[in-house]
Design a protein around this motif. Structure first.
Motif, mmCIF file in Angstrom:
data_model
loop_
_atom_site.group_PDB
_atom_site.id
_atom_site.type_symbol
_atom_site.label_atom_id
_atom_site.label_comp_id
_atom_site.label_asym_id
_atom_site.label_seq_id
_atom_site.Cartn_x
_atom_site.Cartn_y
_atom_site.Cartn_z
ATOM 1 N N ALA A 1 0.547 -1.615 0.518
ATOM 2 C CA ALA A 1 -0.353 -0.176 0.221
ATOM 3 C C ALA A 1 1.049 1.221 0.083
ATOM 4 C CB ALA A 1 -0.759 -0.049 1.487
ATOM 5 N N ARG A 2 2.019 1.567 0.713
ATOM 6 C CA ARG A 2 2.512 2.684 1.115
ATOM 7 C C ARG A 2 3.259 3.236 -0.241
ATOM 8 N NH1 ARG A 2 7.672 4.420 5.604
ATOM 9 N NH2 ARG A 2 7.470 6.070 4.502
ATOM 10 N N THR A 3 4.064 1.765 -0.684
ATOM 11 C CA THR A 3 4.786 2.003 -2.079
ATOM 12 C C THR A 3 3.834 2.406 -3.829
ATOM 13 O OG1 THR A 3 6.144 0.481 -1.742
ATOM 14 C CG2 THR A 3 5.901 1.266 -4.554
ATOM 15 N N ALA A 4 2.510 1.244 -3.619
ATOM 16 C CA ALA A 4 1.535 1.684 -4.388
ATOM 17 C C ALA A 4 0.774 3.571 -4.652
ATOM 18 C CB ALA A 4 0.002 1.022 -3.795
ATOM 19 N N PHE A 5 0.372 3.791 -2.806
ATOM 20 C CA PHE A 5 0.042 5.562 -2.766
ATOM 21 C C PHE A 5 1.177 6.732 -3.000
ATOM 22 C CE2 PHE A 5 -3.597 2.326 -0.229
ATOM 23 C CZ PHE A 5 -3.969 2.175 -1.456
ATOM 24 N N ASP A 6 2.255 6.400 -2.296
ATOM 25 C CA ASP A 6 3.652 7.162 -2.726
ATOM 26 C C ASP A 6 3.365 7.929 -4.312
ATOM 27 O OD1 ASP A 6 3.637 7.470 0.104
ATOM 28 O OD2 ASP A 6 5.347 6.577 0.224
ATOM 29 N N TYR A 7 3.205 6.594 -5.251
ATOM 30 C CA TYR A 7 4.005 6.828 -6.371
ATOM 31 C C TYR A 7 2.416 7.073 -6.962
ATOM 32 C CZ TYR A 7 4.227 5.105 -10.896
ATOM 33 O OH TYR A 7 4.038 5.755 -12.492
ATOM 34 N N MET A 8 1.494 6.406 -6.627
ATOM 35 C CA MET A 8 0.008 7.552 -6.918
ATOM 36 C C MET A 8 0.155 9.396 -6.702
ATOM 37 S SD MET A 8 -1.217 5.460 -9.297
ATOM 38 C CE MET A 8 -2.570 5.954 -9.697
ATOM 39 N N GLU A 9 0.233 9.314 -5.577
ATOM 40 C CA GLU A 9 0.069 10.853 -4.627
ATOM 41 C C GLU A 9 1.784 11.441 -5.647
ATOM 42 O OE1 GLU A 9 -0.084 13.030 -0.899
ATOM 43 O OE2 GLU A 9 0.907 11.195 -1.018
ATOM 44 N N LYS A 10 2.694 10.625 -6.255
ATOM 45 C CA LYS A 10 3.538 11.481 -7.190
ATOM 46 C C LYS A 10 2.696 11.565 -8.600
ATOM 47 C CE LYS A 10 8.557 11.209 -8.589
ATOM 48 N NZ LYS A 10 10.116 10.259 -8.187
ATOM 49 N N GLU A 11 2.660 10.462 -9.265
ATOM 50 C CA GLU A 11 2.065 10.582 -10.711
ATOM 51 C C GLU A 11 1.073 11.031 -11.205
ATOM 52 O OE1 GLU A 11 4.509 10.245 -12.702
ATOM 53 O OE2 GLU A 11 6.165 9.724 -11.365
ATOM 54 N N ALA A 12 0.352 11.284 -10.179
ATOM 55 C CA ALA A 12 -1.548 11.520 -10.400
ATOM 56 C C ALA A 12 -1.840 12.711 -9.467
ATOM 57 C CB ALA A 12 -2.101 10.884 -10.664
ATOM 58 N N PRO A 13 -1.157 13.928 -10.225
ATOM 59 C CA PRO A 13 -1.378 15.007 -9.837
ATOM 60 C C PRO A 13 -2.900 15.958 -9.374
ATOM 61 C CG PRO A 13 0.614 15.345 -11.209
ATOM 62 C CD PRO A 13 -0.300 13.849 -11.494
ATOM 63 N N ALA B 1 -6.982 -3.024 -8.543
ATOM 64 C CA ALA B 1 -8.525 -2.299 -7.217
ATOM 65 C C ALA B 1 -7.929 -1.081 -7.931
ATOM 66 C CB ALA B 1 -7.627 -2.831 -5.953
ATOM 67 N N LEU B 2 -6.340 -0.921 -7.759
ATOM 68 C CA LEU B 2 -5.646 0.446 -8.245
ATOM 69 C C LEU B 2 -5.561 1.173 -9.192
ATOM 70 C CD1 LEU B 2 -1.428 -0.311 -6.621
ATOM 71 C CD2 LEU B 2 -3.636 1.085 -5.702
ATOM 72 N N TYR B 3 -5.798 0.202 -9.764
ATOM 73 C CA TYR B 3 -6.280 0.457 -12.277
ATOM 74 C C TYR B 3 -7.626 0.786 -11.777
ATOM 75 C CZ TYR B 3 -7.131 0.152 -16.427
ATOM 76 O OH TYR B 3 -6.997 0.158 -17.771
ATOM 77 N N LYS B 4 -8.267 0.130 -11.527
ATOM 78 C CA LYS B 4 -9.861 0.287 -11.553
ATOM 79 C C LYS B 4 -10.207 1.418 -11.266
ATOM 80 C CE LYS B 4 -12.927 -3.181 -11.741
ATOM 81 N NZ LYS B 4 -13.282 -4.615 -11.133
ATOM 82 N N GLN B 5 -9.932 1.660 -9.922
ATOM 83 C CA GLN B 5 -10.004 3.125 -9.054
ATOM 84 C C GLN B 5 -9.545 4.525 -9.047
ATOM 85 O OE1 GLN B 5 -12.873 3.159 -6.639
ATOM 86 N NE2 GLN B 5 -13.283 1.218 -7.841
ATOM 87 N N SER B 6 -8.671 4.214 -9.607
ATOM 88 C CA SER B 6 -7.826 5.327 -10.529
ATOM 89 C C SER B 6 -8.659 6.620 -11.381
ATOM 90 C CB SER B 6 -6.988 4.767 -11.288
ATOM 91 O OG SER B 6 -6.373 4.026 -12.543
ATOM 92 N N GLY B 7 -9.107 6.374 -12.007
ATOM 93 C CA GLY B 7 -10.587 7.164 -12.055
ATOM 94 C C GLY B 7 -9.582 7.667 -14.339
ATOM 95 N N GLY B 8 -8.611 6.250 -14.447
ATOM 96 C CA GLY B 8 -8.413 6.857 -15.782
ATOM 97 C C GLY B 8 -6.684 7.694 -15.591
ATOM 98 N N ARG B 9 -6.205 7.922 -14.629
ATOM 99 C CA ARG B 9 -5.045 8.566 -14.307
ATOM 100 C C ARG B 9 -3.697 7.041 -15.020
ATOM 101 N NH1 ARG B 9 -8.803 11.191 -10.468
ATOM 102 N NH2 ARG B 9 -8.325 13.282 -9.682
ATOM 103 N N LEU B 10 -4.080 6.242 -14.675
ATOM 104 C CA LEU B 10 -3.100 5.577 -15.012
ATOM 105 C C LEU B 10 -2.861 5.543 -16.429
ATOM 106 C CD1 LEU B 10 -2.874 2.927 -12.460
ATOM 107 C CD2 LEU B 10 -0.810 4.262 -12.828
#
Length: 223
Positions: A15-27, A72-81
């Motif tokens: 979780a930490r790695t994933a959410f840190d990545y998303m916070e950085k890469e999905a402003p 789950a990370l992908y489906k809930q990303s709202g198209g940000r990935l």
């Protein structure tokens, strides 16, 4: 599958790695809301997915839970990935601290590893009727060499992404194999992959020394 300790472990591990990545890469992402949605989705995916046996019998059990978390990370990303950001997320998760600790420096060619893969490949074929979501594969060693072949005829992750209507991400998940085996001192040669729509995954694994001995050159058709 049941959520249980494996579900909790995968969540805590990645979780930490994933959410840190998303916070950085999905402003602009509402990370607090995103976390809640992902964790709910992850549990739901796990609980609606048929089991694939026990950890003792099947080394791919953990892979299924990891796949569920990534989906789950992908489906809930709202198209940000985007495709490139998804590739980056997969690489980040594979090289997360826990994965590096578990794999790095541990040879893929120990006698124990060979015995486990031999036994579990046979188990996968003998029990596919009982666990239809599981992998179905063959394992073959090269006597006296740090080299072996794994041929997957069915893939649990392919079945999981199909179940979750996101088969388009499967080919990117397949890249985890390259990263994991590299940490274990192995060179992977693979030109056919179920995740790319081929009829099998044709793994050819060699130690770095064996690859050098063979004069191995990565195929331009590598997948």
């Amino acid at each position: 599958m049941t959520y249980g300790w494996i579900g909790s472990f995968v969540r805590l591990a990645f979780a930490r790695t994933a959410f840190d990545y998303m916070e950085k890469e999905a402003p602009g992402i509402d990370i607090a809301s995103y976390k809640k949605r992902v964790l709910r989705e992850y549990r739901a995916i796990v609980e609606r997915t048929p089991g694939v046996g026990s950890m003792k019998d099947n080394m791919f059990v953990m892979t299924m839970y990891m796949g569920a978390f990534l989906i789950a990370l992908y489906k809930q990303s709202g198209g940000r990935l985007s495709e490139e950001k998804l590739k980056g997320l997969i690489r980040a998760l594979t090289y997360s601290p826990l994965m590096v600790k578990a794999k790095k420096g541990k040879s893929a060619f120990t006698q124990r590893e060979i015995e486990t893969r031999t036994r579990q490949s046979r188990w996968s074929r003998d029990h596919i009727g009982e666990y239809p979501m599981n992998w179905y594969y063959y394992f073959e060693t090269v006597p006296g060499k740090e080299e072996y072949y794994i041929t997957h005829k069915q893939c649990g992750l392919c079945k999981l992404t199909a179940q979750e209507n996101c088969a388009e991400i499967t080919k990117h998940m397949c890249m985890m194999d390259y990263y994991i085996f590299e940490m274990q001192g192995a060179v992977l040669d693979r030109t056919r992959t179920l995740g790319w729509g081929d009829d099998e995954c044709n793994f050819h694994l060699m130690s770095r020394a064996r690859a050098e001995e063979l004069g191995f050159v990565k195929s331009p058709d590598a997948k």
